[in-house]
Design an enzyme around this catalytic site. Structure first.
Site, PDB file in Angstrom:
ATOM      1  N   HIS A 325       0.821  -1.215   0.000  1.00  0.00           N
ATOM      2  CA  HIS A 325       0.000   0.000   0.000  1.00  0.00           C
ATOM      3  C   HIS A 325       0.857   1.267   0.000  1.00  0.00           C
ATOM      4  O   HIS A 325       2.078   1.236   0.195  1.00  0.00           O
ATOM      5  CB  HIS A 325      -0.939   0.016   1.210  1.00  0.00           C
ATOM      6  N   CYS A 343       3.561  -4.648   6.635  1.00  0.00           N
ATOM      7  CA  CYS A 343       3.142  -4.409   5.257  1.00  0.00           C
ATOM      8  C   CYS A 343       4.328  -3.981   4.402  1.00  0.00           C
ATOM      9  O   CYS A 343       5.398  -3.628   4.906  1.00  0.00           O
ATOM     10  CB  CYS A 343       2.069  -3.320   5.207  1.00  0.00           C
TER      11      CYS A 343
END
Length: 421
Positions: A325, A343
């Site tokens: 992301h 992440c």
């Protein structure tokens, strides 16, 4: 000389002068052999234990065809149901009795064709038609994912409405679940648990493949209490082979299309204590906006690690919250340090490009991290982290011994809800 040989000899009679005598056969006319005669109706010479008119057969009871006339033998029997499936059977050596050797399908109709021969060699024929009682309990199967186009890493799933535990029943289920692809590939089912199967090829699916998934289990006996239900077939396709390989030690993601590099992106991955999982993951979903909060993954609000952030261009790769992301707050570390909670973060522009480039089923692989390897089944699609030999051991049809075959779920570890951003 057999009948075929006689025919070949007679065909050449125009080249030879032949004197016909009484009882001889002219060229092109029937030679009078019994097998060339129209088959007679064998109803009076053969008996069948099937149900009477208007009744239905118990699918658990075998059917039998018996030659009652001492002068008649059975030469062949075929039994086919409305799905085009042949019922297995066995003919006794003396040709006097044929019986089915597997259970009949429930809730269907059969056509039984019997061929006979009498003492003079004349052929006989007889046809029976009957139905079977419906099953009392059906095993329903749902295939996944939904019809559409996916990446080359997308496994196929089969969800069962009831558990199937013993090996023989599982083997019957697997034989009835058919996966065909063009181009053709070698693949296998894996029993994730008693009600869930995954299917994948030995290698990734070919790019641009078409995949047809269907069940041939309608009416088939699976256990003493279960028969197969009708199942909606599934058609899938694959797009380009997209692979995103993140080297956590080099802080770089390399994206390839059909083997050619199309982008190299500076990234940041999980910091010590929150290391990103190594191994192959598969894109699960794409969410343009996600609100990420630390407490949803076990971080206490107000702690030094807590967070509450608006996140854009989020591509999900695990159900526990690992994404690729946009992370504009960490641009100073992207390409040089790992500072996330698990992440893979990148610039907003790169994240949008990645979001628009990948689809569900595409490959996202992480190497060089100090994190654990992605588990196979409990946190997304980590199926590719089992090598082919281990994958085959999850199939009831695999020829390994029972002791060598892991119980369903042996390779499944409980997913940790790891804090990630």
């Amino acid at each position: 000389m057999n009948h075929t040989q006689r025919i070949r000899t007679v065909v050449n009679c125009t080249l030879v002068v032949v004197t016909l005598v009484a009882g001889a056969t002219a060229c092109g006319e029937p030679d009078g052999h019994q097998l060339s005669l129209k088959p007679y109706d064998a109803a009076d010479a053969v008996s069948f234990n099937g149900p009477g008119k208007g009744a239905k057969a118990d699918p658990d009871k075998p059917i039998e065809v018996t030659a009652e006339d001492d002068d008649v033998t059975i030469t062949d029997v075929t039994a086919v149901d409305t799905e085009g499936r042949h019922l297995a059977g066995e003919l006794d050596a003396d040709g006097k009795r044929w019986h089915s050797t597997t259970a009949l399908a429930a809730g269907t109709r059969y056509t039984v064709k019997v061929a006979t021969e009498n003492g003079d060699g004349a052929p006989g024929t007889l046809t029976y038609d009957f139905g079977t009682n419906a099953a009392k309990k059906l095993l329903k199967i749902s295939f996944g994912p939904q019809a559409g186009t996916y990446g080359v890493g997308q496994p196929i799933t089969a969800e069962l409405s009831a558990p199937v535990t013993d090996r023989a029943s599982r083997a019957t289920v697997e034989r009835g679940l058919q996966v065909r692809s063009t181009p053709a590939v070698t693949g296998s089912w894996y029993w994730v648990d008693d009600k869930t199967l995954h299917y994948r090829p030995k290698e990734y699916w070919p790019a641009g493949a078409s995949i047809d998934v269907r069940s041939n289990l309608k009416g088939i006996k699976l256990t003493d209490a279960l028969h197969g239900a009708a199942t909606k077939p599934l058609k899938l396709a694959t797009g380009d082979r997209i692979e995103a390989i993140t080297d956590a030690s080099e802080h770089t993601m390399t994206v390839m299309r059909n083997g050619e590099v199309i982008n190299t992106i500076p990234v940041t991955t999980g910091k010590p204590g929150f290391d990103t999982r190594n191994g192959v993951k598969v894109v699960l979903a794409k969410e343009q906006f996600v609100r990420m909060r630390g407490e949803t993954v076990g971080i206490a609000a107000g702690s030094s690690e807590s967070y509450d952030l608006p996140v854009y261009w989020a591509t999900r790769v695990t159900w526990s919250g690992e994404y690729v992301h946009a992370a504009p707050w960490s641009t100073g570390s992207q390409g040089s340090a790992n500072v996330s909670h698990g992440c893979t973060g990148m610039s907003t522009a790169d994240a949008e490009w990645f979001f628009e480039t990948v689809r569900e089923g595409d490959i996202v692989k992480v190497v060089g991290s100090d994190g654990e390897t992605m588990t196979p089944f409990d946190n997304g699609f980590g199926d590719w982290n089992l090598d082919w030999e281990a994958w085959q051991k999850g199939s009831a049809l695999h020829r390994a011994t029972q002791d060598a075959t892991p119980d369903a779920g042996t390779d499944v570890r409980t997913a940790r809800l790891r804090p990630q951003v």
